[in-house]
Design an enzyme around this catalytic site. Sequence first.
Site, PDB file in Angstrom:
ATOM      1  N   SER A 161       0.842  -1.192   0.000  1.00  0.00           N
ATOM      2  CA  SER A 161       0.000   0.000   0.000  1.00  0.00           C
ATOM      3  C   SER A 161       0.890   1.260   0.000  1.00  0.00           C
ATOM      4  CB  SER A 161      -0.951  -0.052   1.194  1.00  0.00           C
ATOM      5  OG  SER A 161      -1.980   0.890   1.082  1.00  0.00           O
ATOM      6  N   ASP A 255     -10.175  -4.065  -5.135  1.00  0.00           N
ATOM      7  CA  ASP A 255      -9.428  -2.976  -4.499  1.00  0.00           C
ATOM      8  C   ASP A 255      -9.623  -1.720  -5.337  1.00  0.00           C
ATOM      9  OD1 ASP A 255      -7.521  -1.204  -3.509  1.00  0.00           O
ATOM     10  OD2 ASP A 255      -5.831  -2.569  -3.717  1.00  0.00           O
ATOM     11  N   HIS A 285      -8.102  -4.920  -0.618  1.00  0.00           N
ATOM     12  CA  HIS A 285      -6.895  -4.210  -0.217  1.00  0.00           C
ATOM     13  C   HIS A 285      -6.536  -4.588   1.220  1.00  0.00           C
ATOM     14  CE1 HIS A 285      -4.131  -0.775  -0.827  1.00  0.00           C
ATOM     15  NE2 HIS A 285      -4.204  -0.668   0.486  1.00  0.00           N
TER      16      HIS A 285
END
Length: 319
Positions: A161, A255, A285
């Site tokens: 991320s 996501d 995610h």
Amino acid sequence: MALTDQAQALLDMVYRVGAPRFHELTVAQARHSFEKLQFVFGGDPEAVASTLEVPMARPDGSVLLGRLYRPREAGPAQGLPLLIYFHGGGWCVGSVQSHDTLCRQLANRAGCAVLSVDYRLAPEHPFPAAVEDALFAVEWARANADQLTVDRDRFGLGGDSAGGTLSLVTALMLRDRGTAALRFLCLIYPCTEIESSRPSREAFASGYFLDRESLAWFFERYLPGGEADDWRASPMKAKSLAGLPPMLVVTAECDPLSDDCIAFVDRVRSEGVTVEHLGVQGMVHGFVTLGKWFPEAHEVVDLISMQIRQRLRPGVDAV
């Protein structure tokens, strides 16, 4: 675009109990909530040969902290390849501790040392503090490779991320400086562009864990000056992505960032970079650090580790 049964069950549980989402919390509450999520669903930490808290002293006298992991298979004097890892959490939450289980897994399965970096978080330290810390950590580790008992010629960067974004941006800065050649990048669902109108942003904007409002909450705290067009925040804005090391990009199907990642993969490939895309069906995610809940997390960590081991082995050219 169907969630796996496990992913659907997790989302049903989260939304059924009415758990507050990030944008409904204070920063302190969000950090506590994130750490609790990782503790409950992250799995038990594996034993490694050793861990070491590493203080990296800056020229101004302040200290950036990191944690060094050495794999079970390594002898104490063995010079190892090094993966420098930046944790996820929207540049606002997350820590070395929240990603302790993942970094232990990567060290053992990839057979390398892992340096997890405790970079400064927003909103106390907004952009570009995290970027500056990431670059400093790589340069410090290279300068102090003997002290860390690692091979300065076999470095890779990784992150999930926001940490994936930091890895990518750092690699671009190192490329531009012509220093600290890297062997590999491991980018796990990175944010490649702050502002995007690609379909996944809308398709997974609500009810898929990383909601539209939560994304905005992170962006507003990380970029209070509105620096969304700065390539160090949105690396897809970089004039060139050529000259980056070979990379693996992991995406989760459900996501909001997935289409941005795929567009990034297409672009770096068109600019001559060796890139492998691993798209994981039915995932949301953040799944990679939730191995107690998602069996897919273990499969992906194994695949990532195999790539790291191959790319950081002796005899592979750096870029």
